[in-house]
Write an enzyme that holds these catalytic residues in place. Sequence first.
Site, mmCIF file in Angstrom:
data_model
loop_
_atom_site.group_PDB
_atom_site.id
_atom_site.type_symbol
_atom_site.label_atom_id
_atom_site.label_comp_id
_atom_site.label_asym_id
_atom_site.label_seq_id
_atom_site.Cartn_x
_atom_site.Cartn_y
_atom_site.Cartn_z
ATOM 1 N N LYS A 104 0.858 -1.191 0.000
ATOM 2 C CA LYS A 104 0.000 0.000 0.000
ATOM 3 C C LYS A 104 0.884 1.226 0.000
ATOM 4 C CE LYS A 104 -4.500 0.691 0.232
ATOM 5 N NZ LYS A 104 -5.519 -0.259 -0.263
ATOM 6 N N GLY A 214 -25.665 2.611 2.435
ATOM 7 C CA GLY A 214 -24.658 3.127 1.506
ATOM 8 C C GLY A 214 -25.090 2.811 0.084
ATOM 9 N N GLY A 216 -23.166 3.865 -2.720
ATOM 10 C CA GLY A 216 -22.034 4.343 -3.523
ATOM 11 C C GLY A 216 -21.586 3.261 -4.484
ATOM 12 N N GLY A 219 -22.322 -0.286 -2.631
ATOM 13 C CA GLY A 219 -23.727 -0.485 -2.256
ATOM 14 C C GLY A 219 -24.683 -0.447 -3.438
HETATM 15 P P1 NAD Z 1 -18.471 5.448 -1.969
HETATM 16 O O1 NAD Z 1 -17.864 6.709 -1.458
HETATM 17 O O2 NAD Z 1 -18.653 5.249 -3.429
HETATM 18 O O3 NAD Z 1 -19.916 5.243 -1.293
HETATM 19 C C1 NAD Z 1 -20.150 5.371 0.071
HETATM 20 C C2 NAD Z 1 -21.652 5.481 0.322
HETATM 21 O O4 NAD Z 1 -21.891 5.593 1.722
HETATM 22 C C3 NAD Z 1 -22.297 6.712 -0.293
HETATM 23 O O5 NAD Z 1 -23.629 6.422 -0.665
HETATM 24 C C4 NAD Z 1 -22.282 7.706 0.861
HETATM 25 O O6 NAD Z 1 -23.259 8.731 0.745
HETATM 26 C C5 NAD Z 1 -22.583 6.790 2.015
HETATM 27 N N1 NAD Z 1 -22.144 7.317 3.316
HETATM 28 C C6 NAD Z 1 -20.968 7.950 3.562
HETATM 29 N N2 NAD Z 1 -20.919 8.286 4.861
HETATM 30 C C7 NAD Z 1 -22.055 7.840 5.424
HETATM 31 C C8 NAD Z 1 -22.591 7.873 6.741
HETATM 32 N N3 NAD Z 1 -21.920 8.448 7.727
HETATM 33 N N4 NAD Z 1 -23.806 7.313 6.954
HETATM 34 C C9 NAD Z 1 -24.486 6.727 5.953
HETATM 35 N N5 NAD Z 1 -24.045 6.654 4.689
HETATM 36 C C10 NAD Z 1 -22.850 7.205 4.431
HETATM 37 O O7 NAD Z 1 -17.594 4.292 -1.309
HETATM 38 P P2 NAD Z 1 -17.500 2.774 -1.808
HETATM 39 O O8 NAD Z 1 -16.362 2.638 -2.745
HETATM 40 O O9 NAD Z 1 -18.850 2.297 -2.181
HETATM 41 O O10 NAD Z 1 -17.014 2.068 -0.458
HETATM 42 C C11 NAD Z 1 -17.918 1.762 0.587
HETATM 43 C C12 NAD Z 1 -17.184 0.944 1.639
HETATM 44 O O11 NAD Z 1 -16.670 -0.258 1.053
HETATM 45 C C13 NAD Z 1 -15.985 1.623 2.280
HETATM 46 O O12 NAD Z 1 -15.862 1.182 3.617
HETATM 47 C C14 NAD Z 1 -14.812 1.101 1.479
HETATM 48 O O13 NAD Z 1 -13.606 1.134 2.218
HETATM 49 C C15 NAD Z 1 -15.266 -0.346 1.275
HETATM 50 N N6 NAD Z 1 -14.633 -1.006 0.126
HETATM 51 C C16 NAD Z 1 -14.751 -0.498 -1.115
HETATM 52 C C17 NAD Z 1 -14.170 -1.164 -2.187
HETATM 53 C C18 NAD Z 1 -14.323 -0.651 -3.596
HETATM 54 O O14 NAD Z 1 -13.934 -1.386 -4.518
HETATM 55 N N7 NAD Z 1 -14.882 0.528 -3.823
HETATM 56 C C19 NAD Z 1 -13.426 -2.336 -1.960
HETATM 57 C C20 NAD Z 1 -13.327 -2.855 -0.673
HETATM 58 C C21 NAD Z 1 -13.943 -2.162 0.363
#
Ligand code: NAD
Length: 411
Positions: A104, A214, A216, A219
């Site tokens: 990382k 979530g 994003g 989700g």
């Molecule tokens: P993202 O930023 O695209 O989406 C996050 C979502 O959560 C959004 O809808 C946002 O509005 C919502 N959110 C943020 N803060 C919030 C809160 N306090 N209460 C309620 N909702 C809230 O992020 P993502 O890429 O979808 O990642 C989501 C999670 O998954 C994170 O923990 C990330 O570390 C983990 N993750 C992501 C990936 C990836 O490939 N993107 C891989 C492994 C783990």
Amino acid sequence: MSANPLSTALYSLRQAAELAVVDPKVVELLSVPKRTMEFTFPVRMDNGEVKIFTAYRVHWCDALGGFKDGTRFTENLTLDECKALALWMTIKHGVGGIPAGGGKGGVIVDPGKLSEWELERLSRNYMRHLPMKGAWVDVPGADIGTSEKTQGWMLDEYESIVGFHSPAAINDKPTAVSGTLGTDEATGLGVYYVFEQAVKDFGLKNGCSVVVQGFGKVGSVLARYLSENGYKVIATGDIYGAIQSEDGIDCLELDRYVSNTGSVVDFPGTKAISNQEMLEMEVDVLIPAAVQSVITVENASRIKAKLVIEAANGPVTPDAEEILQDKDIPVIPDVAANVGGAIVCHFERIQGLTDEYWDLERVREQLQNWITRAYTKMVSTAREKDISMRMAAWVNALQKIEASVKKRGWV
Ligand code: NAD
């Protein structure tokens, strides 16, 4: 993860090592990074001034294969954060059956304050000055603040340094420069495949009810697959609020709505609720897919779901997990549930090495095979040893790493 992610990761390491009866010398080896790199490099800004940036790259353990994983461009990046994530990725690769070590790194920078040209020069110079790199050494992918665009520049820079094409040297690059299909959906779809298998294993019904916190990158993909396959998403939400519908939300329609409005709030046919209410609903499966620490000692006793799947990293705190355990609510841990992104990154490297590029069907089929295999192994270790699935995932990874370390004669 908690406020100090490195101590949390080291704590899990020691706990799992005890359960798996890992040789203390292997634990000692795994408790420290193989190497940490802190370096600086110059970038000429648009106004002609030269700015010096600080960068890190941590290599944790490469017993299972070459180093691999993300690059962060963030203002608050710390070496400790990179260490914690590199250890985390070492374990995650072990859980996912991925032949790679954990790496990382990144640059201390707010990319939002850079022009497009400055971002390109920063990405290229990071690659130029990164001490160790290459398909069999360390394959940096994207993470917070980086994207397929920065990865495309990094690949181009790497190839111009070595003087030949080397598509396996960088991950998360655009398909136009030998990236893989399926990157955008990998993590969310992987969680969906785990969910499908867990529904069978935990005696839930086809079409059961689900809450996804979530909407994003992870989700929204997951929610779309759930809707498409006949599961009832009775609530979802984002940082602006949550929505509920007892009949189930059409998440394909919701996805289009969110693309236009930027939020799930006020989606027609749904009722507004708070994020807290959403987490505490009567539902079959609760999937936190937003941020860390949303299920804590404060609300764990009020969780009514029959199963929790961690799509986000660290949404259930360790104390809260104990409360859920006492209530007989199993938790499928992040390290197994959201490993889909890392698996598809491995597919991207395989495609780069062979110069044979897969269609989307093949990526999906292989992702399903790999993630279901990892999940099934975790469940069977948990049942066999009567331990939590989180510990079982760590135990499986540690046993794999220990076997490789010993056969190599490192300890
Ligand atoms: P993202 O930023 O695209 O989406 C996050 C979502 O959560 C959004 O809808 C946002 O509005 C919502 N959110 C943020 N803060 C919030 C809160 N306090 N209460 C309620 N909702 C809230 O992020 P993502 O890429 O979808 O990642 C989501 C999670 O998954 C994170 O923990 C990330 O570390 C983990 N993750 C992501 C990936 C990836 O490939 N993107 C891989 C492994 C783990």
